[in-house]
Write an enzyme that holds these catalytic residues in place. Structure first.
Site, short mmCIF file in Angstrom:
data_model
loop_
_atom_site.label_atom_id
_atom_site.label_comp_id
_atom_site.label_asym_id
_atom_site.label_seq_id
_atom_site.Cartn_x
_atom_site.Cartn_y
_atom_site.Cartn_z
N THR A 96 -9.59 -0.27 3.57
CA THR A 96 -9.71 -1.00 2.39
C THR A 96 -10.41 -2.39 2.26
O THR A 96 -10.71 -2.62 3.50
CB THR A 96 -8.20 -1.05 1.80
OG1 THR A 96 -8.38 -1.49 0.32
CG2 THR A 96 -7.27 -1.78 2.43
N LEU B 256 -8.87 3.10 -13.78
CA LEU B 256 -8.48 3.16 -12.38
C LEU B 256 -7.43 2.10 -12.02
O LEU B 256 -6.76 2.32 -10.63
CB LEU B 256 -9.81 2.72 -11.43
CG LEU B 256 -11.21 3.29 -11.96
CD1 LEU B 256 -12.14 3.18 -10.76
CD2 LEU B 256 -10.88 5.01 -11.91
N THR C 79 0.92 -1.15 -0.13
CA THR C 79 0.01 -0.05 -0.06
C THR C 79 0.82 1.33 0.05
O THR C 79 1.83 1.23 0.76
CB THR C 79 -0.97 0.17 1.01
OG1 THR C 79 -1.43 1.47 1.09
CG2 THR C 79 -0.24 -0.55 2.40
N LYS D 158 -25.01 -7.70 -10.64
CA LYS D 158 -24.04 -6.86 -10.09
C LYS D 158 -24.29 -5.16 -10.53
O LYS D 158 -24.35 -4.22 -9.85
CB LYS D 158 -22.47 -7.20 -9.83
CG LYS D 158 -22.50 -8.21 -8.84
CD LYS D 158 -21.07 -8.42 -8.34
CE LYS D 158 -20.75 -9.58 -8.51
NZ LYS D 158 -18.91 -9.60 -8.31
N LYS E 29 -14.84 -2.06 3.59
CA LYS E 29 -15.67 -0.90 3.42
C LYS E 29 -17.06 -0.92 3.90
O LYS E 29 -17.48 0.28 3.74
CB LYS E 29 -15.26 -0.51 1.65
CG LYS E 29 -13.56 -0.09 1.59
CD LYS E 29 -13.83 0.21 0.06
CE LYS E 29 -12.32 0.66 -0.15
NZ LYS E 29 -12.13 1.34 -1.28
N ASN F 203 -14.22 4.53 3.07
CA ASN F 203 -12.94 4.24 2.90
C ASN F 203 -12.17 5.08 3.99
O ASN F 203 -10.96 4.95 3.83
CB ASN F 203 -12.45 4.35 1.62
CG ASN F 203 -12.09 5.80 1.08
OD1 ASN F 203 -12.64 6.80 1.76
ND2 ASN F 203 -10.86 6.18 0.33
N GLY G 194 -4.57 5.46 -13.46
CA GLY G 194 -5.15 5.21 -12.15
C GLY G 194 -4.66 5.84 -10.86
O GLY G 194 -5.23 6.22 -9.70
N GLY H 105 -17.39 -2.53 -15.05
CA GLY H 105 -16.80 -3.37 -13.68
C GLY H 105 -18.02 -2.87 -12.70
O GLY H 105 -19.06 -1.97 -12.92
N GLY I 189 -17.84 -3.52 -8.98
CA GLY I 189 -17.26 -3.51 -7.43
C GLY I 189 -17.26 -2.33 -6.80
O GLY I 189 -18.19 -1.58 -7.32
P1 NAP Z 1 -14.00 -5.82 -6.94
O1 NAP Z 1 -14.77 -5.16 -6.20
O2 NAP Z 1 -13.16 -7.12 -6.92
O3 NAP Z 1 -14.61 -5.86 -8.34
C1 NAP Z 1 -14.07 -6.09 -9.56
C2 NAP Z 1 -14.95 -6.07 -10.64
O4 NAP Z 1 -14.26 -6.38 -11.80
C3 NAP Z 1 -16.15 -6.86 -10.63
O5 NAP Z 1 -17.37 -6.28 -11.12
C4 NAP Z 1 -15.51 -8.19 -11.50
O6 NAP Z 1 -16.89 -8.68 -12.52
C5 NAP Z 1 -14.87 -7.34 -12.72
N1 NAP Z 1 -14.04 -8.26 -13.09
C6 NAP Z 1 -12.93 -9.12 -12.64
N2 NAP Z 1 -12.29 -9.71 -13.30
C7 NAP Z 1 -12.66 -9.73 -14.41
C8 NAP Z 1 -12.47 -10.06 -15.78
N3 NAP Z 1 -11.27 -11.03 -16.03
N4 NAP Z 1 -13.31 -9.83 -16.86
C9 NAP Z 1 -14.21 -8.71 -16.64
N5 NAP Z 1 -14.48 -8.20 -15.61
C10 NAP Z 1 -13.81 -8.59 -14.52
O7 NAP Z 1 -12.76 -4.73 -7.03
P2 NAP Z 1 -12.76 -3.09 -6.87
O8 NAP Z 1 -12.43 -2.88 -5.46
O9 NAP Z 1 -14.00 -2.41 -7.41
O10 NAP Z 1 -11.34 -2.65 -7.70
C11 NAP Z 1 -11.45 -2.64 -9.18
C12 NAP Z 1 -10.15 -2.29 -9.69
O11 NAP Z 1 -9.95 -1.14 -9.59
C13 NAP Z 1 -9.02 -2.91 -8.87
O12 NAP Z 1 -8.34 -4.00 -9.67
C14 NAP Z 1 -7.87 -2.00 -8.83
O13 NAP Z 1 -6.95 -1.94 -9.83
C15 NAP Z 1 -8.60 -0.63 -9.31
N6 NAP Z 1 -8.80 0.46 -8.25
C16 NAP Z 1 -7.87 1.41 -8.06
C17 NAP Z 1 -7.94 2.32 -7.20
C18 NAP Z 1 -7.00 3.60 -7.39
O14 NAP Z 1 -6.96 4.53 -6.11
N7 NAP Z 1 -6.61 3.89 -8.37
C19 NAP Z 1 -9.02 2.36 -5.99
C20 NAP Z 1 -9.63 1.14 -5.85
C21 NAP Z 1 -9.36 0.29 -7.11
P3 NAP Z 1 -17.80 -9.66 -11.73
O15 NAP Z 1 -18.72 -9.10 -10.84
O16 NAP Z 1 -18.17 -10.65 -13.00
O17 NAP Z 1 -16.92 -10.64 -10.82
#
Ligand code: NAP
Length: 274
Positions: A61, A209, A14, A152, A65, A86, A232, A123, A125
């Site tokens: 994190t 992101l 982190t 979702k 959350k 967060n 991101g 996405g 999540g």
């Molecule tokens: P999360 O809650 O696990 O959600 C991930 C999402 O991505 C879900 O909707 C999932 O779809 C989808 N996904 C995962 N693998 C996939 C694939 N192979 N093909 C298509 N869709 C896929 O994660 P999150 O916390 O939202 O974070 C998501 C990303 O955002 C992280 O990987 C990170 O890189 C980025 N992020 C960046 C910051 C920043 O400060 N820049 C902050 C937070 C997150 P399903 O619903 O179908 O599983």
């Protein structure tokens, strides 16, 4: 000395300690930012300790959350809208739960000077919820969401009053703002993947992101098609600056903070342990 920190599990790499400890130094604040890996089972006990020791503030994190919400005294409107927290901070004796991830998306888009007329969030999540809330805060009139698991996306769409497009049909849309909140493109097995195979709107702004690597395959392709792009790291930077503001009421220099984070990221990418 005041103590701040981050909880999550697993915590892994982190960059938050780098940013906040530098910030305390810059502002001459005697404080330390720590990392506390905390399992879901250990969350209630940690929160008791947080209140007893009057820890100054907390970054939260995955996976806490949402779980932390019943453990705070009050949510900000922003956190209520997102349904996730967060950041914890004290408003006198009231423990506030906020969501600065939204500011992490709003600020970089707003600073481009022109608010896009349409957006597509990829996405569904936690990051997607913040991205959709940001689109709402930016008053983008037409917001769509697409996710591999459609249900979702539907749940977020219902919460925010936006529309869903099928994951397989999303490339038929041409949004002015495209936000990737899936891990596609992230270093490791997903690095060579892109969540978008379609054409780009002539004025398209593409915000990935994912911040490791900085220039994802999505951003490379979008830039070569003439789009403006946002990395991101900008989300990480601005959510962190907003946390620091909430805790200390101090403003950090965003250029210097960015340089610091970029150096840290380059080091972690070159480190043999990764
Ligand atoms: P999360 O809650 O696990 O959600 C991930 C999402 O991505 C879900 O909707 C999932 O779809 C989808 N996904 C995962 N693998 C996939 C694939 N192979 N093909 C298509 N869709 C896929 O994660 P999150 O916390 O939202 O974070 C998501 C990303 O955002 C992280 O990987 C990170 O890189 C980025 N992020 C960046 C910051 C920043 O400060 N820049 C902050 C937070 C997150 P399903 O619903 O179908 O599983």
């Amino acid at each position: 000395m005041k103590v701040y920190g981050i909880i999550g599990f697993p915590l892994g790499h982190t960059m938050s300690p780098t940013l906040h400890n530098w910030g305390f130094d810059e502002c001459g604040i005697t404080a330390e930012y720590k990392t506390w890996p905390t399992t879901p089972e250990a969350l209630p006990a940690f929160m008791e300790r947080f209140r007893n020791e009057r820890i100054g503030g907390l970054s939260i994190t995955i996976p806490h959350k949402q779980a932390v919400i019943p453990m705070v005294d009050r949510l900000t409107k922003r956190a209520e809208r997102v349904g996730a927290v967060n950041t914890l901070w004290w408003d006198n004796d009231v423990l506030m739960g906020d969501n600065t991830d939204v500011a992490g998306v709003v600020h970089p888009v707003r600073s481009r000077g022109k608010i896009p007329a349409s957006a597509l969030v990829l996405g569904a999540g936690g990051a997607a919820r913040a991205a959709v809330a940001a689109c709402r805060e930016l008053k983008i009139p037409d917001v769509l969401i697409a996710n591999r698991t459609r249900a979702k996306a539907e749940s977020i769409a219902t919460d925010f009053g936006i529309n869903v497009v099928d994951w397989s049909g999303k490339e038929h849309t041409t949004p002015e703002l495209l936000i990737n909140s899936t891990p596609l493109g992230m270093s490791g097995d997903l690095e060579n993947l892109r969540p978008w195979q379609g054409e780009y709107h002539p004025n398209c702004l593409v915000f990935d992101l994912v911040y490791n690597p900085l220039e994802t395959k999505l951003l490379q392709k979008a830039a070569s098609a003439g789009c403006e792009t946002i990395q991101g790291i900008e989300m990480f930077l601005h959510q962190g600056l907003e946390q620091f503001r909430l805790w200390t009421k101090q403003e950090l220099d965003s250029k210097e903070a960015r340089t610091l984070l970029l150096e840290k990221l380059a080091l972690s990418r070159n480190s043999p342990a990764k």
